[in-house]
Enzyme design. Sequence first.
Site, PDB file in Angstrom:
ATOM      1  N   MET A 177       0.910  -1.188   0.119  1.00 12.22           N
ATOM      2  CA  MET A 177      -0.199  -0.206  -0.079  1.00 12.22           C
ATOM      3  C   MET A 177       1.086   1.247  -0.088  1.00 12.22           C
ATOM      4  O   MET A 177       0.488   2.436   0.507  1.00 12.22           O
ATOM      5  CB  MET A 177      -0.883   0.102   1.172  1.00 12.22           C
ATOM      6  N   GLY A 178       2.159   1.144  -0.175  1.00  6.37           N
ATOM      7  CA  GLY A 178       3.023   2.364  -0.389  1.00  6.37           C
ATOM      8  C   GLY A 178       3.622   2.743   0.746  1.00  6.37           C
ATOM      9  O   GLY A 178       3.464   1.864   1.949  1.00  6.37           O
ATOM     10  N   HIS A 222       9.085  -3.296   3.636  1.00  5.95           N
ATOM     11  CA  HIS A 222       8.765  -3.503   2.076  1.00  5.95           C
ATOM     12  C   HIS A 222       9.916  -3.772   1.094  1.00  5.95           C
ATOM     13  O   HIS A 222       9.831  -4.699   0.347  1.00  5.95           O
ATOM     14  CB  HIS A 222       8.210  -2.340   1.416  1.00  5.95           C
ATOM     15  N   LYS A 226       5.164  -9.638   9.463  1.00  7.48           N
ATOM     16  CA  LYS A 226       4.438  -8.864  10.413  1.00  7.48           C
ATOM     17  C   LYS A 226       2.783  -8.930  10.323  1.00  7.48           C
ATOM     18  O   LYS A 226       2.207  -8.764  11.355  1.00  7.48           O
ATOM     19  CB  LYS A 226       4.746  -7.235   9.903  1.00  7.48           C
ATOM     20  N   ASP A 227       2.454  -9.231   9.408  1.00  5.22           N
ATOM     21  CA  ASP A 227       0.938  -9.554   9.009  1.00  5.22           C
ATOM     22  C   ASP A 227       0.874 -10.939   8.759  1.00  5.22           C
ATOM     23  O   ASP A 227       0.447 -11.341   7.810  1.00  5.22           O
ATOM     24  CB  ASP A 227       0.448  -8.871   7.757  1.00  5.22           C
ATOM     25  N   SER A 238       6.354  -0.094  10.000  1.00  6.00           N
ATOM     26  CA  SER A 238       5.360  -0.065   9.676  1.00  6.00           C
ATOM     27  C   SER A 238       4.956   1.327   8.925  1.00  6.00           C
ATOM     28  O   SER A 238       5.506   2.456   9.351  1.00  6.00           O
ATOM     29  CB  SER A 238       4.178  -0.063  10.648  1.00  6.00           C
TER      30      SER A 238
HETATM   31  P1  AMP Z   1       1.540  -2.909   3.341  1.00 11.45           P
HETATM   32  O1  AMP Z   1       2.153  -1.892   2.579  1.00 11.45           O
HETATM   33  O2  AMP Z   1       1.564  -2.539   4.885  1.00 11.45           O
HETATM   34  O3  AMP Z   1       0.126  -3.506   3.015  1.00 11.45           O
HETATM   35  O4  AMP Z   1       2.542  -4.099   3.372  1.00 11.45           O
HETATM   36  C1  AMP Z   1       2.960  -4.659   2.196  1.00 11.45           C
HETATM   37  C2  AMP Z   1       3.715  -6.003   2.660  1.00 11.45           C
HETATM   38  O5  AMP Z   1       4.853  -5.491   3.181  1.00 11.45           O
HETATM   39  C3  AMP Z   1       2.886  -6.775   3.263  1.00 11.45           C
HETATM   40  O6  AMP Z   1       3.104  -8.206   2.896  1.00 11.45           O
HETATM   41  C4  AMP Z   1       3.410  -6.685   4.730  1.00 11.45           C
HETATM   42  O7  AMP Z   1       3.292  -7.824   5.815  1.00 11.45           O
HETATM   43  C5  AMP Z   1       4.729  -6.484   4.399  1.00 11.45           C
HETATM   44  N1  AMP Z   1       5.420  -5.646   5.760  1.00 11.45           N
HETATM   45  C6  AMP Z   1       5.073  -4.420   6.080  1.00 11.45           C
HETATM   46  N2  AMP Z   1       6.067  -4.257   7.200  1.00 11.45           N
HETATM   47  C7  AMP Z   1       6.785  -5.140   7.177  1.00 11.45           C
HETATM   48  C8  AMP Z   1       7.906  -5.370   7.869  1.00 11.45           C
HETATM   49  N3  AMP Z   1       8.227  -4.518   9.135  1.00 11.45           N
HETATM   50  N4  AMP Z   1       8.751  -6.469   7.850  1.00 11.45           N
HETATM   51  C9  AMP Z   1       8.719  -7.365   6.807  1.00 11.45           C
HETATM   52  N5  AMP Z   1       7.480  -7.232   6.148  1.00 11.45           N
HETATM   53  C10 AMP Z   1       6.766  -6.125   6.174  1.00 11.45           C
END
Ligand code: AMP
Length: 275
Positions: free
Chosen positions: A30-31, A37, A148-149, A184
């Site tokens: 989601m950027g 990421h 993390k998720d 995050s």
């Molecule tokens: P998001 O942009 O929050 O939807 O995250 C996109 C991807 O990055 C998802 O698969 C998250 O689990 C991963 N992600 C986000 N934060 C972290 C982190 N601190 N370490 C590893 N992966 C992450």
Amino acid sequence: MEIITTVERLQDVAVRERAAGKTIGMVPTMGALHEGHLSLIRRAHEENDIVFCSIFVNPVQFNNAEDLQKYPRTLEADVQLIGDLADYVFAPSVEEVFPVAPSEVYDFGSVANVMEGAARPGHFNGVGVIVRRLLEWVRPHKSYFGEKDYQQIAVVKEMCRQCRILSEIVPCPIVREPNGLAMSSRNRRLSVHEFEVAANIHRILEASKACATLQEIKQFVESEIDKIPEFQLDYFELADAATLQTADTLDNPHGVMGFITVYVGPVRLIDNVRY
Ligand code: AMP
């Protein structure tokens, strides 16, 4: 790297790369990108010929209008960070992804009904809606998701099983700030003070590994979180690492994990630990 904004172009290049015999890795995001990421994108780069990264703040996975409105949007900086690690960045508008409002209703079963599924009604359905579209459009050989998720990975795997999507789902370890806080996009909304205080989440989870029983762990974590005035605990659950259902013993054959969600002011942070 090419920035793509239409689904037509996305499918066109993906089909061409596949036809040319290239292996494709996909990283949905989601950027507001950070090192977490980037670790996924780097891994995709190492393991595939071609990498697609999507940047799309998916409105249907937000169950809180303020969270959606405040979600950071930093496309230009994101593109700079990705540099040559991805071949294609898919950054569409909401209208491009959803010409009509999506109406699918999934039942991802027990992995989706607990913890984040219970706390955020509709969230995992919205995750299924977007990840299914992205994986069907790009048809990557491998897709990368962060631990993390952790629960999201179980839900995505179940979605792929139900929808017969053959992409391999690759879980990637949590990347942390030097103070231990899980990186995050939402950390950008913390004040300097809150950012430092938030490091206690990981510290407490790590310290809880010294407890001998599940009961002790739960008591320890809940009381330690309660001592910190900036924290408001949403939930702390001890669950089977595979089924995500409540664990009743520490020597569970799949392993036991602790899943925590804490509000620091209005910002909702999640983290987990493996015992
Ligand atoms: P998001 O942009 O929050 O939807 O995250 C996109 C991807 O990055 C998802 O698969 C998250 O689990 C991963 N992600 C986000 N934060 C972290 C982190 N601190 N370490 C590893 N992966 C992450």
